[in-house]
Design a protein around this motif. Structure first.
Motif, PDB file in Angstrom:
ATOM      1  N   THR A  72     -12.893  10.954 -57.916  1.00 49.91           N
ATOM      2  CA  THR A  72     -11.880  10.666 -56.901  1.00 49.91           C
ATOM      3  C   THR A  72     -11.401   9.230 -57.095  1.00 49.91           C
ATOM      4  OG1 THR A  72     -13.558   9.870 -55.354  1.00 49.91           O
ATOM      5  CG2 THR A  72     -12.963  12.211 -55.227  1.00 49.91           C
ATOM      6  N   SER A 129     -12.142   5.084 -51.906  1.00 44.63           N
ATOM      7  CA  SER A 129     -11.856   5.621 -50.568  1.00 44.63           C
ATOM      8  C   SER A 129     -10.736   4.864 -49.868  1.00 44.63           C
ATOM      9  CB  SER A 129     -13.121   5.599 -49.703  1.00 44.63           C
ATOM     10  OG  SER A 129     -13.604   4.276 -49.578  1.00 44.63           O
ATOM     11  N   MET A 141      -9.579  19.875 -54.422  1.00 44.58           N
ATOM     12  CA  MET A 141     -10.150  19.200 -53.261  1.00 44.58           C
ATOM     13  C   MET A 141     -11.620  18.931 -53.512  1.00 44.58           C
ATOM     14  SD  MET A 141      -7.686  18.785 -51.183  1.00 44.58           S
ATOM     15  CE  MET A 141      -8.644  18.210 -49.767  1.00 44.58           C
ATOM     16  N   GLN A 142     -12.097  17.785 -53.070  1.00 45.93           N
ATOM     17  CA  GLN A 142     -13.498  17.442 -53.246  1.00 45.93           C
ATOM     18  C   GLN A 142     -14.378  18.365 -52.421  1.00 45.93           C
ATOM     19  OE1 GLN A 142     -14.383  13.403 -52.318  1.00 45.93           O
ATOM     20  NE2 GLN A 142     -16.528  13.526 -52.902  1.00 45.93           N
ATOM     21  N   ASN A 171     -15.283  18.148 -48.513  1.00 38.51           N
ATOM     22  CA  ASN A 171     -14.233  17.451 -47.762  1.00 38.51           C
ATOM     23  C   ASN A 171     -13.909  18.214 -46.486  1.00 38.51           C
ATOM     24  OD1 ASN A 171     -11.045  17.195 -47.280  1.00 38.51           O
ATOM     25  ND2 ASN A 171     -11.869  15.268 -48.054  1.00 38.51           N
ATOM     26  N   ASP A 172     -13.722  17.495 -45.396  1.00 39.42           N
ATOM     27  CA  ASP A 172     -13.491  18.145 -44.105  1.00 39.42           C
ATOM     28  C   ASP A 172     -12.312  19.104 -44.139  1.00 39.42           C
ATOM     29  OD1 ASP A 172     -14.469  15.259 -42.136  1.00 39.42           O
ATOM     30  OD2 ASP A 172     -15.633  16.914 -42.965  1.00 39.42           O
ATOM     31  N   LYS A 173     -11.277  18.751 -44.914  1.00 43.49           N
ATOM     32  CA  LYS A 173     -10.101  19.603 -44.973  1.00 43.49           C
ATOM     33  C   LYS A 173     -10.400  20.916 -45.658  1.00 43.49           C
ATOM     34  CE  LYS A 173      -6.930  15.661 -45.339  1.00 43.49           C
ATOM     35  NZ  LYS A 173      -5.925  15.017 -46.196  1.00 43.49           N
ATOM     36  N   LYS A 196     -13.730  22.259 -45.930  1.00 41.32           N
ATOM     37  CA  LYS A 196     -15.142  22.522 -45.699  1.00 41.32           C
ATOM     38  C   LYS A 196     -15.489  23.989 -45.840  1.00 41.32           C
ATOM     39  CE  LYS A 196     -16.970  19.971 -42.600  1.00 41.32           C
ATOM     40  NZ  LYS A 196     -17.291  19.374 -41.303  1.00 41.32           N
ATOM     41  N   SER A 205      -9.852  25.760 -53.596  1.00 34.78           N
ATOM     42  CA  SER A 205      -9.837  24.304 -53.550  1.00 34.78           C
ATOM     43  C   SER A 205      -9.008  23.708 -54.689  1.00 34.78           C
ATOM     44  CB  SER A 205     -11.260  23.752 -53.615  1.00 34.78           C
ATOM     45  OG  SER A 205     -11.860  24.041 -54.858  1.00 34.78           O
ATOM     46  N   ASP A 255      -4.515  11.611 -52.520  1.00 35.29           N
ATOM     47  CA  ASP A 255      -5.324  10.874 -51.547  1.00 35.29           C
ATOM     48  C   ASP A 255      -6.776  10.858 -52.022  1.00 35.29           C
ATOM     49  OD1 ASP A 255      -6.891  13.064 -50.522  1.00 35.29           O
ATOM     50  OD2 ASP A 255      -5.159  13.695 -49.357  1.00 35.29           O
ATOM     51  N   SER A 287      -9.394  12.255 -51.263  1.00 38.50           N
ATOM     52  CA  SER A 287     -10.201  13.476 -51.227  1.00 38.50           C
ATOM     53  C   SER A 287     -10.017  14.342 -52.470  1.00 38.50           C
ATOM     54  CB  SER A 287      -9.826  14.314 -49.996  1.00 38.50           C
ATOM     55  OG  SER A 287      -8.523  14.857 -50.139  1.00 38.50           O
TER      56      SER A 287
END
Length: 627
Positions: free
Chosen positions: A471, A474, A517-518, A521-523, A525, A561, A579, A581
């Motif tokens: 990534t 942060s 997406m990592q 990641n909350d987005k 999850k 993802s 971003d 994430s």
């Protein structure tokens, strides 16, 4: 998965009588010391032989490792190979760090019912032999590693076929103490060095920073074991890509530290080992000083920033300059303002094909192909010459690069003719991407103002180069700035062999750039629950969220993802907003690829036009109220 493999994970019986019957049959599989001894080559139990291996290990480099040829009883191991090929299913798995065909974990062999065990009796004997007290004592002696667990086992079967590989890592996960690989390529035939598939060992520049070049390698042969003590930050190794249509079969796994209740168990030892995992060390800012190139973005000068901010259309001089490089269709207002801008605003991503004009693109392509065909590609870091450098360390990345601006660029030929070098042409193109005129064009497409930049010319050589999934930092916005906490990233793909799309489109030769997406990641999850972690040469599965090697991320076309995959292309520009994430990597380029992946990678800090527009609107309202 075969019936045997399925039943290994679930042994349900119809009635109590059947359970008792199968239990009785499983009891017959207990092996005496004499049985265990007979499963090995008799030399393994010879004290003088053990001492000689111990001496070899103690004097080995780049760290303590060893090998034993003809380890097992030859007849037994040939039977194991037959059982594996006939009864065990293999699944192709590919991530940023490896490509391999893997079996399930073999820890459940002891739970097989007799019907399944009858299909894999030799494999069962082998597993019992490897984890027997007798052989664990031998391994402890010759490595000097201390006691080993007999209750915690993990062992799997891998087959490396053409194109399979495993990149640099140190095996430090959990309670592992000794790694081993028992090789089972075709018996009675020599596995030759030109086939690839060798185990390669890397020295450390300092702990947790491996050298970009390996120090030694072991070419695998049937019935040979390689082993080493897992040493945090030191035991770096990889598996060289298999180059030909051959099966490099192996059984691999680890011996673990003693578990509670076992002889040699030490309270807190596992926690101490886990604290030394590679990922924790990778996150150390001190160790990041060894990374090259540095991920540093240079500020756009104040005067140029004002020119970019105030630009709402390209001037005639801007267009004249841009025409030297860009395809003129992308200078037309309806294309720039409507098609490109609308696509980018909607998806925060746009791919622009045939972005360079025909004349410049044709000249550059000829020079790059001449570079590949008529000049030897450097294989060792000592062969890399100015203006190129090697990206390090190799447990993160390896590729050739030129930074812009390059400090020695003035020493290179400056001619603009067809006879100029590929390096000069690439540096000229990088200077164009750094120009104020190009950043104005970017602003019109993205509605973002570039405030800082990093531009890198890159070459990913076949059989060498990659970037593992990472990534951004942060906090990418600069302190005391109006920057958004995102980056505008561009990749200008310049792979000359990709003008024939079939050379790269399958993805089998790697070289593709992938964003996802990592995990955790909350987005994203829910999408990552139950995700599968990495299993390299070493075979152990880890939950994605718990995997200390978090840079090893699953790749799959059906993975929600995944954001995009871009195969190697010629004359194609991708723009995206990224971003912190988002994971991004460039897949290892196969030795069998038609050529190198070439590109120019750009990063810009940016600020949004929206805030400026809102400020302008507020000012207008205030003026109207005053009036």
């Amino acid at each position: 998965m075969t019936t045997a493999a399925k039943r290994a994970t679930s042994c349900n019986h119809d009635d109590e009588g059947e359970t008792q019957s199968n239990s009785k049959k499983r009891t017959n599989t207990a092996f005496s010391k004499e049985d265990i001894s007979s499963f090995f080559n008799h030399k393994v139990w010879n004290t003088k032989f053990q001492d000689s291996v111990k001496d070899q290990v103690s004097h080995s480099s780049p760290y303590k490792w060893g090998t034993i040829k003809n380890l097992m009883d030859d007849t037994l191991l040939r039977q194991v190979r037959k059982e594996v090929l006939s009864e065990i299913a293999f699944t192709k798995k590919e991530t940023d760090i490896y490509k391999v065909y893997q079996s399930g974990d073999l820890a459940n062999l002891s739970g097989l019912d007799w019907d399944d065990l009858s299909r894999l009796p030799s494999l069962y004997k082998l597993r019992a032999a490897i984890y027997s007290q007798e052989f664990r004592d031998v391994i402890s002696k010759i490595t000097g590693c201390g006691k080993l667990s007999g209750v915690k086992t993990d062992m799997s079967v891998n087959t490396y076929t053409k194109g399979c590989h495993l990149l640099t890592h140190d095996d430090v996960i959990g309670s592992r103490r000794v790694s081993f690989i028992l090789y089972l390529p075709e018996p009675d035939k020599v596995w030759k060095p030109q086939y690839g598939g060798a185990l390669r060992l890397f020295p450390a520049v300092v702990p947790n920073v491996p050298h970009t070049d390996h120090e030694c390698k072991l070419v695998p042969q049937f019935n040979q074991i390689a082993f080493f003590t897992v040493q945090p930050g030191l035991s770096f190794h990889d598996v060289e890509e298999v180059r030909e249509d051959r099966h490099r079969l192996s059984i691999q796994g680890w011996f673990h530290i003693p578990q509670p209740g076992e002889d040699g168990f030490v309270e807190g030892e596992q926690e101490k080992t886990e604290a030394l995992s590679t990922l924790k060390q990778l996150q150390s800012k001190e160790l990041q000083n060894y990374d090259s190139p540095k991920n540093v973005r240079s500020d756009v000068s104040k005067d140029n920033l004002q020119l970019i901010e105030s630009c709402d259309k390209l001037s005639q001089s801007d267009v004249e300059y841009l025409r030297k490089y860009l395809n003129p269709v992308y200078l037309e207002k309806d294309v720039v303002y409507k098609k490109l801008t609308e696509a980018f605003i909607e998806d925060s991503f746009v791919e622009i094909n045939e972005v360079l004009n025909n004349e410049f693109a044709a000249s550059l392509r000829r020079l790059l192909r001449d570079e590949e065909i008529n000049k030897p590609t450097p294989q060792h870091s000592s062969q890399v010459q100015n203006p190129w450098s090697v990206a390090v360390p190799p447990h993160k990345q390896r590729f050739l690069y030129i930074e812009h601006p390059h400090p020695q660029a003035a020493q290179l030929p400056q001619t603009q003719t067809e006879t100029s070098s590929a390096d000069t042409k690439l540096l000229e193109l990088a200077a164009f991407l750094a120009s104020t005129e190009f950043k104005k064009w970017l602003k019109l497409i993205t509605e973002l103002v570039p405030t800082s930049e990093n531009i890198l010319i890159r070459r990913f050589r076949p059989g060498n180069d990659f970037i593992l999934a990472t990534t951004t930092e942060s906090q990418v916005a600069r302190e005391n700035s109006e920057d958004e906490n995102v980056l505008l990233e561009a990749t200008l793909n310049l792979t000359p062999t990709a003008d024939n799309r079939s050379n790269w489109s399958s993805g089998e030769f790697g070289g593709y750039e992938l964003c996802m997406m990592q995990p955790g990641n909350d987005k994203d999850k829910d999408k990552n629950k139950g995700g599968e972690g990495g299993k390299g040469e070493d075979g152990e599965e880890e939950d994605e969220a718990d995997d200390p090697a978090i840079y090893r991320s699953s790749k799959g076309d059906d993975d929600d993802s995944m954001l995009y995959t871009s195969q190697c292309k010629w004359n194609s520009l991708t723009l995206m907003v990224r971003d912190p994430s988002i994971l991004k990597f460039v897949k290892y380029v196969s030795i069998n690829a038609k050529g190198s992946r070439w590109d120019i990678s750009c990063q810009w800090n940016v600020k949004s036009l929206e805030e400026e527009d809102e400020e302008d609107e507020d000012e207008n309202e205030n003026e109207n109220e005053t009036k």
